[in-house]
Scaffold this motif. Structure first.
Motif, short mmCIF file in Angstrom:
data_model
loop_
_atom_site.label_atom_id
_atom_site.label_comp_id
_atom_site.label_asym_id
_atom_site.label_seq_id
_atom_site.Cartn_x
_atom_site.Cartn_y
_atom_site.Cartn_z
N ASP A 71 37.83 20.43 -68.28
CA ASP A 71 36.56 20.45 -68.71
C ASP A 71 36.08 20.48 -70.14
OD1 ASP A 71 33.70 20.59 -67.75
OD2 ASP A 71 33.57 22.67 -67.43
N LEU A 72 35.17 19.31 -70.24
CA LEU A 72 35.03 18.95 -71.83
C LEU A 72 33.35 18.57 -71.99
CD1 LEU A 72 37.82 16.31 -72.44
CD2 LEU A 72 37.93 18.80 -72.89
N VAL A 106 54.57 10.23 -67.80
CA VAL A 106 53.31 9.38 -67.20
C VAL A 106 52.01 10.40 -67.50
CG1 VAL A 106 52.02 7.86 -65.90
CG2 VAL A 106 54.65 7.72 -65.92
N PHE A 107 51.13 10.23 -68.34
CA PHE A 107 49.89 10.98 -68.50
C PHE A 107 48.97 10.22 -68.00
CE2 PHE A 107 46.21 12.28 -70.58
CZ PHE A 107 46.34 13.93 -70.57
N SER A 108 48.02 10.53 -66.97
CA SER A 108 46.79 9.99 -66.51
C SER A 108 45.75 10.71 -66.56
CB SER A 108 47.23 9.67 -65.06
OG SER A 108 48.30 8.76 -64.78
N ALA A 109 44.62 9.91 -66.49
CA ALA A 109 43.25 10.73 -66.65
C ALA A 109 42.35 10.18 -65.95
CB ALA A 109 42.78 11.00 -68.05
N ASN A 110 41.69 10.94 -64.96
CA ASN A 110 40.99 10.31 -63.81
C ASN A 110 41.50 8.97 -63.09
OD1 ASN A 110 38.84 12.36 -65.00
ND2 ASN A 110 38.54 11.12 -66.73
N ARG A 111 42.56 9.23 -62.61
CA ARG A 111 43.29 8.39 -61.90
C ARG A 111 43.80 7.05 -62.68
NH1 ARG A 111 40.17 8.81 -55.88
NH2 ARG A 111 40.60 10.94 -55.68
N GLU A 131 50.24 12.13 -78.62
CA GLU A 131 49.49 11.08 -78.19
C GLU A 131 47.84 11.49 -78.44
OE1 GLU A 131 49.48 7.78 -77.30
OE2 GLU A 131 51.77 7.67 -77.50
N ASP A 132 47.06 10.57 -79.23
CA ASP A 132 45.68 10.85 -79.21
C ASP A 132 45.02 10.16 -78.02
OD1 ASP A 132 43.15 10.95 -79.70
OD2 ASP A 132 43.08 10.09 -81.68
N VAL A 133 44.39 11.07 -77.05
CA VAL A 133 43.99 10.58 -75.75
C VAL A 133 42.41 10.76 -75.81
CG1 VAL A 133 46.08 11.17 -74.31
CG2 VAL A 133 44.24 12.85 -74.91
N SER A 134 41.72 11.05 -76.89
CA SER A 134 40.40 11.02 -77.01
C SER A 134 39.39 10.18 -76.20
CB SER A 134 39.95 11.12 -78.44
OG SER A 134 40.74 12.18 -79.31
N THR A 135 39.90 8.69 -76.64
CA THR A 135 38.99 7.67 -76.08
C THR A 135 39.11 7.51 -74.40
OG1 THR A 135 40.74 6.07 -76.56
CG2 THR A 135 39.09 6.52 -78.13
N PHE A 136 40.06 8.05 -73.81
CA PHE A 136 40.48 7.99 -72.44
C PHE A 136 39.62 9.02 -71.46
CE2 PHE A 136 43.85 5.84 -74.82
CZ PHE A 136 43.84 4.57 -74.12
N GLY A 140 32.46 16.02 -69.48
CA GLY A 140 32.62 16.94 -68.34
C GLY A 140 33.79 16.95 -67.97
N ARG A 141 34.00 16.94 -66.64
CA ARG A 141 35.52 17.29 -65.94
C ARG A 141 36.35 16.10 -65.95
NH1 ARG A 141 35.24 21.00 -60.63
NH2 ARG A 141 34.64 22.36 -62.47
N ASN A 142 37.59 16.40 -66.22
CA ASN A 142 38.45 15.18 -66.46
C ASN A 142 39.44 15.78 -65.47
OD1 ASN A 142 37.94 13.06 -68.68
ND2 ASN A 142 36.96 15.17 -68.89
#
Length: 258
Positions: A71-72, A106-111, A131-136, A140-142
């Motif tokens: 949650d962001l 494998v790292f996934s965000a929001n499918r 790994e910088d994942v900010s842009t992905f 709110g909730r991820n």
């Protein structure tokens, strides 16, 4: 067997961490840091924002699969303030404060797949960096998914941290100062090693031997400018020094953690 599962205290924060069966693999118990402390300290160029900076920390477990929500609600403000969200990983049983990926991940965000760690090439050491994942990520909730493939996936812990980039001025404060007497002794040892290698070359049948020069230039080999504040890597065996700011910038760009 029962003793191997007892919680192990972190040498930095003092909090006991339940490693389960991994506790028996910890060799240097008196210097072992918990994953949380290592995630906070491993990257000098990107400081974890305290006290909220450790957004997530968990062991990969025997299955190597993690699914959780992140949650962001402040993500928009973080981006405005030039803050970033990074994925970091460590080998739990090691005392070394160093980032390390598993064999594959494998790292996934929001499918949606964000990044994939590939196996190291045969005969080559893979350079593992966070790994910088900010842009992905979204406000709110991820929904986050991590899939680890390794001979021992449970050896790894994953952390997601909120960081702020450190300036060169800030990084200078972390550079240690060597006493002139110790610096002189170190130079003498390096010169002695170079001469010893040269003598060995004369008595061997090897055709090629690379030796470091025994002279020290007053210009930084990176900027070619006169060195004002000379620095050298703590474990470096080369005589040549660099300018402190050029050395910091070079290491920031390389970003090699292992």
């Amino acid at each position: 067997a029962a003793g191997s599962s007892r919680p192990l205290p972190c040498a930095r924060c003092g909090v006991s961490f339940d490693l389960g069966e991994l506790a028996r693999d910890v060799v240097k118990r008196d210097t072992w840091w918990c994953p949380s402390c290592r995630f906070r300290e491993m990257d000098p160029f990107n400081a974890v924002m305290e006290p909220i900076g450790l957004l997530y920390c968990a062991l990969a477990g025997d299955t190597g699969k993690l699914d959780f929500d992140l949650d962001l609600p402040q993500l928009r403000h973080w981006r405005r303030d030039n803050l970033s969200v990074w994925v970091r990983m460590v080998r739990v049983a090691e005392a070394k404060v160093s980032h390390a990926w598993p064999h594959t991940m494998v790292f996934s965000a929001n499918r949606a797949e964000v990044f994939r760690v590939m196996p190291p090439e045969a005969g080559h050491k893979r350079r593992d960096v966070p790994e910088d994942v900010s842009t992905f990520l979204k406000l709110g909730r991820n929904s986050i998914s991590v899939k680890v493939t390794d001979e021992r996936p449970g050896d790894f812990a994953v952390g997601i941290v909120l960081t702020e980039p450190r300036s060169i001025k800030e990084l200078r404060r972390f550079v240690g100062i060597c006493h002139p007497r110790d610096a002189l002794e170190r130079v003498r040892q390096m010169l002695a090693q170079t001469r010893k290698a040269g003598e060995a070359c004369q008595t061997s049948h090897d055709d090629i031997l690379c030796l470091a020069p025994d002279s020290l230039k007053l210009r930084c080999p990176i900027t070619m400018e006169r060195v004002v504040d000379p620095v050298r890597g703590k474990d470096c065996q080369h005589l040549q020094c660099f300018g402190i700011e050029a050395y910091i910038m070079s290491n920031r760009q390389i970003r090699a953690f292992n």
